[in-house]
Design an enzyme around this catalytic site. Structure first.
Site, PDB file in Angstrom:
ATOM      1  N   ARG A 162      -0.512   2.031  -5.298  1.00  0.00           N
ATOM      2  CA  ARG A 162      -0.478   3.235  -4.150  1.00  0.00           C
ATOM      3  C   ARG A 162       0.839   3.075  -3.313  1.00  0.00           C
ATOM      4  O   ARG A 162       1.321   3.484  -2.307  1.00  0.00           O
ATOM      5  CB  ARG A 162      -1.275   3.352  -2.925  1.00  0.00           C
ATOM      6  CG  ARG A 162      -2.831   3.272  -3.587  1.00  0.00           C
ATOM      7  CD  ARG A 162      -3.099   4.713  -4.165  1.00  0.00           C
ATOM      8  NE  ARG A 162      -4.415   4.857  -4.770  1.00  0.00           N
ATOM      9  CZ  ARG A 162      -4.583   4.558  -6.251  1.00  0.00           C
ATOM     10  NH1 ARG A 162      -3.512   3.933  -7.072  1.00  0.00           N
ATOM     11  NH2 ARG A 162      -5.816   4.441  -6.600  1.00  0.00           N
ATOM     12  N   GLU A 212      -3.792   4.805   4.374  1.00  0.00           N
ATOM     13  CA  GLU A 212      -3.046   5.233   3.070  1.00  0.00           C
ATOM     14  C   GLU A 212      -2.221   6.780   3.256  1.00  0.00           C
ATOM     15  O   GLU A 212      -1.089   6.819   2.918  1.00  0.00           O
ATOM     16  CB  GLU A 212      -3.945   5.790   1.750  1.00  0.00           C
ATOM     17  CG  GLU A 212      -3.510   6.290   0.489  1.00  0.00           C
ATOM     18  CD  GLU A 212      -4.495   6.469  -0.708  1.00  0.00           C
ATOM     19  OE1 GLU A 212      -4.348   7.038  -1.458  1.00  0.00           O
ATOM     20  OE2 GLU A 212      -5.561   5.634  -0.740  1.00  0.00           O
ATOM     21  N   SER A 261      -9.331   9.451   0.365  1.00  0.00           N
ATOM     22  CA  SER A 261      -9.521   7.857   0.835  1.00  0.00           C
ATOM     23  C   SER A 261      -8.369   7.638   1.925  1.00  0.00           C
ATOM     24  O   SER A 261      -7.324   7.566   1.892  1.00  0.00           O
ATOM     25  CB  SER A 261      -9.241   7.088  -0.305  1.00  0.00           C
ATOM     26  OG  SER A 261     -10.094   7.111  -1.427  1.00  0.00           O
TER      27      SER A 261
END
Length: 351
Positions: free
Chosen positions: A160, A343, A239
């Site tokens: 990520r 995130e 998420s």
């Protein structure tokens, strides 16, 4: 190029949260994108880049500067080589590659947002990451005022993360190029246990590429991860937290906390994440810390379908969302000594 003033930004995000921008530009060509960025940089105006808005948390006060919405179009497929304009809707692009019988991004179906965001976040799900198929990223380099082509090995991809995320004020993604696979209509080997199990095959097996996509869409929908205007469980950024990656000492301390809190027989999820590193599940941590599906009493709550998604139930403010996020972060840290990291990108606010 369309220009609006005191323009609402909430409708441009999947959270449907955030105040207005002093100025909102919508660019439909690479030249317009570059011109808008160059103008902001020359004048010293704060600049916010918006793609599909699926990874943004914008503060209630909005953005006192120029917001640039990238709405460029372009889908070019030649053999197994794919080039996408930054503004192309990602989920639609995945569907078109599957229709062409090509493998490589079929398990990334249903992810909201635009193609230009995928290399920034190194988007991944269900055993696939874009870093495994991206060959080049074409970007405008704000430091040198030029368009550059960055090969995969110079993108610094990790979980990520990427060079583009590490240097958020330098590069503006214009186009992304991918190298896909022609496996005779079959998918890439299935890496994610849930996907393989749902299809009745083993990990590493290939299945018809369209079937893989449909299975992922069904799994995502069951978790509220496919956008639906009528379903508040999808008014989210997907998420909200990344899965923590722990070094050996951190993992040992974490296991001790788990045994103390949940008992000797409890084994938390653990996945290899590089030499001396272990990745565990943020969703597991959140749930075991007491934040179950549907947690919350206000307009911002945990999804009723998935503990990793924080949602706007309608009428929420960004501060409502952040208060919930902070409560979860504090609760998980108190329970397990692990600090969750958000995130989505925050604008004008922070946890």
């Amino acid at each position: 190029m369309q220009e609006l003033h005191d323009a609402p930004l909430a409708p441009l995000t999947t959270f449907r949260l955030g105040g207005p921008a002093a100025r909102l530009l919508t660019a439909t060509t690479d030249a317009e994108v570059i011109a808008a960025v160059r103008e902001a940089d020359t004048s010293g105006t704060p600049l916010l880049i918006i793609g599909g808005g699926s990874n943004l948390v914008i503060g209630d006060k909005g953005f006192d500067g120029t917001a640039l919405r990238i709405a460029t179009e372009g889908f070019e497929l030649s053999g197994t080589t794919l080039e996408l304009a930054a503004g192309e809707p990602w989920s639609d692009a995945v569907a078109r590659t599957v229709e062409a019988g090509l493998a490589g991004i079929e398990c990334l179906a249903g992810i909201p947002g635009s193609a230009g965001a995928t290399p920034i976040q190194n988007v991944g799900a269900y055993g696939q990451e874009v870093s495994s198929v991206i060959t080049e990223v074409v970007a405008y380099d704000r430091c040198f005022d030029e368009t550059v082509t960055i090969p995969n090995d110079a993108c610094a991809f990790s979980y990520r993360h990427s060079r583009f995320k590490a240097e958020p004020d330098r590069f503006v993604v214009l186009r992304v190029r991918f190298g896909l696979e022609d496996a005779g209509g079959l998918s890439a080997p299935l890496r994610y246990p849930e996907t393989a199990r749902s299809m009745g095959v083993g990990q590493g097996d290939r299945v018809p590429v369209a079937a893989a996509r449909e299975t992922v869409l069904r799994l995502r929908a069951g978790k509220g991860m496919v956008l639906d205007p009528e379903d508040h469980d999808t008014w989210s950024a997907g998420s909200f937290f990344t899965n923590p990656i722990l070094d050996e000492a951190e993992h040992t301390a974490f296991l001790a906390r788990v045994k103390d809190r949940l008992g000797e027989d409890t084994a938390p999820p653990a996945f290899p994440a590089g030499e001396g590193l272990t990745k565990t599940s943020a969703a597991w941590l959140i749930d075991r810390a007491g934040f179950t599906k549907g947690y919350g009493t206000g307009p911002a709550r945990i999804s009723t379908k998935h503990t990793l998604a924080l949602t706007n139930r309608g009428g929420a403010t960004t501060e409502d969302l952040l208060a919930l996020a902070r409560e979860v972060v504090d609760g998980v840290h108190e329970a397990f000594g692990v600090t969750l990291v958000n995130e989505p990108v925050t604008v004008g606010v922070s946890l």
